[in-house]
Design an enzyme around this catalytic site. Structure first.
Site, mmCIF file in Angstrom:
data_model
loop_
_atom_site.group_PDB
_atom_site.id
_atom_site.type_symbol
_atom_site.label_atom_id
_atom_site.label_comp_id
_atom_site.label_asym_id
_atom_site.label_seq_id
_atom_site.Cartn_x
_atom_site.Cartn_y
_atom_site.Cartn_z
ATOM 1 N N LYS A 1 0.837 -1.215 0.000
ATOM 2 C CA LYS A 1 0.000 0.000 0.000
ATOM 3 C C LYS A 1 0.864 1.255 0.000
ATOM 4 O O LYS A 1 0.672 2.164 -0.808
ATOM 5 C CB LYS A 1 -0.897 0.006 1.251
ATOM 6 N N ASN A 2 1.811 1.304 0.922
ATOM 7 C CA ASN A 2 2.576 2.543 1.087
ATOM 8 C C ASN A 2 3.583 2.761 -0.036
ATOM 9 O O ASN A 2 4.233 3.813 -0.103
ATOM 10 C CB ASN A 2 3.262 2.567 2.453
ATOM 11 N N CYS B 1 -5.319 7.571 9.219
ATOM 12 C CA CYS B 1 -5.571 6.964 10.522
ATOM 13 C C CYS B 1 -5.430 7.961 11.658
ATOM 14 O O CYS B 1 -4.573 8.844 11.633
ATOM 15 C CB CYS B 1 -4.582 5.831 10.753
ATOM 16 N N ARG C 1 -0.345 14.309 13.229
ATOM 17 C CA ARG C 1 0.026 14.201 11.818
ATOM 18 C C ARG C 1 -0.019 15.550 11.074
ATOM 19 O O ARG C 1 -0.778 15.720 10.114
ATOM 20 C CB ARG C 1 -0.843 13.156 11.111
ATOM 21 N N ASP D 1 4.558 1.055 12.205
ATOM 22 C CA ASP D 1 3.423 0.283 11.670
ATOM 23 C C ASP D 1 3.384 -1.144 12.228
ATOM 24 O O ASP D 1 2.344 -1.800 12.182
ATOM 25 C CB ASP D 1 3.490 0.218 10.132
ATOM 26 N N ARG E 1 -8.617 -0.679 4.657
ATOM 27 C CA ARG E 1 -7.853 0.351 3.944
ATOM 28 C C ARG E 1 -6.481 -0.170 3.541
ATOM 29 O O ARG E 1 -5.860 0.366 2.626
ATOM 30 C CB ARG E 1 -7.692 1.594 4.821
HETATM 31 C C1 EPZ Z 1 3.932 7.067 6.345
HETATM 32 O O1 EPZ Z 1 3.087 8.092 6.886
HETATM 33 C C2 EPZ Z 1 3.072 5.842 6.205
HETATM 34 N N1 EPZ Z 1 1.971 6.135 5.304
HETATM 35 C C3 EPZ Z 1 2.553 5.408 7.571
HETATM 36 O O2 EPZ Z 1 1.844 4.196 7.409
HETATM 37 C C4 EPZ Z 1 3.747 5.157 8.494
HETATM 38 O O3 EPZ Z 1 3.280 4.854 9.776
HETATM 39 C C5 EPZ Z 1 4.636 6.392 8.541
HETATM 40 O O4 EPZ Z 1 5.026 6.802 7.194
HETATM 41 C C6 EPZ Z 1 5.917 6.192 9.347
HETATM 42 O O5 EPZ Z 1 6.641 5.121 8.814
HETATM 43 C C7 EPZ Z 1 2.158 6.093 4.000
HETATM 44 O O6 EPZ Z 1 3.243 5.827 3.500
HETATM 45 C C8 EPZ Z 1 0.985 6.365 3.140
HETATM 46 P P1 EPZ Z 1 5.731 10.552 8.433
HETATM 47 P P2 EPZ Z 1 3.539 9.594 6.898
HETATM 48 O O7 EPZ Z 1 5.498 11.846 7.727
HETATM 49 O O8 EPZ Z 1 4.319 9.880 5.684
HETATM 50 C C9 EPZ Z 1 5.859 13.776 11.953
HETATM 51 C C10 EPZ Z 1 0.056 2.694 7.749
HETATM 52 O O9 EPZ Z 1 -0.456 2.155 8.755
HETATM 53 N N2 EPZ Z 1 5.598 14.793 10.905
HETATM 54 O O10 EPZ Z 1 6.999 9.829 8.157
HETATM 55 O O11 EPZ Z 1 2.335 10.383 7.190
HETATM 56 C C11 EPZ Z 1 4.642 12.887 12.203
HETATM 57 O O12 EPZ Z 1 3.714 13.487 13.053
HETATM 58 C C12 EPZ Z 1 0.443 4.150 7.767
HETATM 59 O O13 EPZ Z 1 0.228 2.106 6.690
HETATM 60 C C13 EPZ Z 1 5.602 16.141 11.238
HETATM 61 O O14 EPZ Z 1 5.832 16.535 12.384
HETATM 62 O O15 EPZ Z 1 4.500 9.600 8.164
HETATM 63 C C14 EPZ Z 1 5.280 11.652 12.756
HETATM 64 O O16 EPZ Z 1 5.534 11.824 14.107
HETATM 65 C C15 EPZ Z 1 -0.009 4.866 8.972
HETATM 66 N N3 EPZ Z 1 5.341 17.051 10.255
HETATM 67 C C16 EPZ Z 1 6.634 11.582 12.019
HETATM 68 O O17 EPZ Z 1 6.848 12.893 11.495
HETATM 69 C C17 EPZ Z 1 5.111 16.674 8.958
HETATM 70 O O18 EPZ Z 1 4.898 17.540 8.100
HETATM 71 C C18 EPZ Z 1 6.689 10.584 10.863
HETATM 72 O O19 EPZ Z 1 5.596 10.799 9.988
HETATM 73 C C19 EPZ Z 1 5.107 15.304 8.631
HETATM 74 C C20 EPZ Z 1 5.368 14.376 9.627
#
Ligand code: EPZ
Length: 411
Positions: free
Chosen positions: A21-22, A113, A118, A299, A391
């Site tokens: 998915k990701n 989610c 986020r 995850d 999802r």
């Molecule tokens: C990706 O989400 C994945 N989703 C998530 O998978 C996964 O949990 C996550 O990466 C971490 O590995 C997809 O790829 C579609 P991040 P993403 O931006 O990109 C903070 C699943 O279950 N952050 O790497 O949204 C954030 O709050 C899903 O398949 C900011 O502060 O994750 C978090 O603490 C859920 N500001 C950390 O960074 C920002 O602008 C990592 O989030 C962006 C992120």
């Protein structure tokens, strides 16, 4: 919808992992950057992919999805993305690709989610440094001409790294990105963009340089296996004390997850598959802390929490990425008799025997974690709100049934 599980059956046999998915979601966002045809194979039939396809279609692209093959053709001519895009987080990636392709983008704020705040500040800061004028109130709006520059990501965010890659491949000049995420799905996007004709140096590292090109071509691309789905099967098998073969699974991609599992069970690479064996061992998993790749993936945290709850011995899990994720599931598992002591975002888990209960999935991986607990528990477990699970898993109950689980999906 809900899963109804009659727990206590050991899982045996063979199960095949679907496409990631990701990985497919950013690849679909990338398809907007080119006017040539792009074909993706090994795509999972899941809600997030259906909704992302709707979002891509709303840019003017033609998209078909037959079996596991998605074909994207035509030209992106519309910068305003359908409101349905708010149903998933990854739709925010269309900001980078539409800005890069059309110099303009308008998107609803992304959903996804409920696992934490986020924010998208890291995306927005990065896009601004590439020349975008960005406003972010009721919707996310960008305009300007994408141009190269230098940017340090405050957080090694998966989505922000992907967004900046998408915005920079057609930009004027060179873009230097620092503190990039290095998750396998980011690397797949870098390799795919390169196949389309993008010029990217430092693939798979945290310092990436993109030299803008005028246009991109087409490609065929096989989406990699879903490492989180694979981890789900591994945990399900181990939680029931069974053994099985997980097909299309690579230990090197499971990375820190497999290192932790190996503390208490056996995982063996045999060709392209992984053989899982619980070995009847009875110790916990020790201390586990989530973090960006190559650390233990957040995850997999909900999956491990369930497994640790039923594995004799002690495990301490510290969730460092998403603030709500641990509590969401710890509360549900406690209803099933799990011995979990929460201290902020640290869970101290002592393995025990669980009993069936009615539980509620609060998010995608949390729901999968509750299914794992239900398979191991004595008696009947109901997992409500499994729309969250759908999802990300095309056919979880069918795959688990193939391994001997008693699980049905009820409307
Ligand atoms: C990706 O989400 C994945 N989703 C998530 O998978 C996964 O949990 C996550 O990466 C971490 O590995 C997809 O790829 C579609 P991040 P993403 O931006 O990109 C903070 C699943 O279950 N952050 O790497 O949204 C954030 O709050 C899903 O398949 C900011 O502060 O994750 C978090 O603490 C859920 N500001 C950390 O960074 C920002 O602008 C990592 O989030 C962006 C992120």
């Amino acid at each position: 919808m809900q899963y109804v599980i009659e727990g206590g059956n050991k899982l045996f046999g063979t199960v095949e992992v679907c496409g990631s998915k990701n990985s497919v979601l950013p690849l679909l966002a990338a398809s907007v950057l080119t006017d040539c045809d792009v074909t993706f194979t090994n795509c999972p039939q899941i809600t997030d992919v259906f909704n992302m396809i709707e979002a891509v279609r709303s840019t003017g692209k033609k998209v078909t999805f037959l079996g596991d093959v998605i074909t994207v053709s035509g030209t992106a001519s519309e910068f305003s993305v359908t409101k349905k895009a708010s149903l998933l987080r990854a739709s925010v990636l269309l900001a980078g690709s539409l800005f890069g392709r059309l110099g303009k983008a308008e998107l609803p704020l992304p959903g996804g989610c409920n696992i934490g705040a986020r924010p998208i500040d890291v995306h927005v800061d990065g896009l601004r440094s590439l020349g975008a004028n960005v406003t972010c109130d009721d919707s996310l709006k960008l305009d300007g001409k994408a141009k190269g520059g230098e940017h340090f990501l405050r957080v090694a965010s998966v989505g922000a790294t992907e967004n900046l890659l998408l915005a920079s491949v057609l930009a004027d000049g060179e873009t230097h990105l620092h503190n990039c995420a290095v998750e396998p799905e980011v690397v797949a996007l870098e390799n795919f963009l390169t196949k389309l004709g993008a010029k990217i140096d430092g693939i798979g590292t945290s310092d990436v340089t993109v030299t803008g090109v005028r246009s991109l071509g087409g490609a065929m691309w096989k989406v990699g296996s879903d490492r989180i789905v694979a981890a789900t099967y591994v945990c399900a098998v181990l939680a029931t004390g069974g053994n099985a073969t997980v097909k299309n699974c690579r230990l090197d991609e499971l990375g820190a997850f497999s290192d932790v599992i190996l503390r208490s069970a056996e995982l063996r690479q045999v060709g392209g598959d992984v053989v899982v064996n619980s070995l009847g061992k009875t110790k916990g998993f020790g201390y586990v802390e989530t973090g960006p790749h190559p650390m233990f993936p957040t995850d997999c945290q909900s999956l491990l929490l369930s497994l640790a709850s039923v594995t004799c011995g002690d495990t301490v899990i510290c969730e460092k990425v998403f603030e709500n994720r641990l509590k969401n599931n710890a509360d549900e598992l406690t209803k099933m008799g799990a011995k979990i002591r929460l201290q902020g975002n640290v869970a101290h888990v002592s393995g025990t025997k669980l009993f069936g209960e009615t539980t509620t999935a609060n998010d995608l991986r949390g729901g999968a974690g509750l299914v794992i607990a239900g398979l191991a528990a004595g008696g009947k477990t109901v997992v409500k709100n499994v729309e969250h699970v759908m999802r990300g898993y095309p056919d979880l109950h069918e795959k688990l049934s193939q391994l001997g689980a008693k699980i049905i999906l009820v409307n």
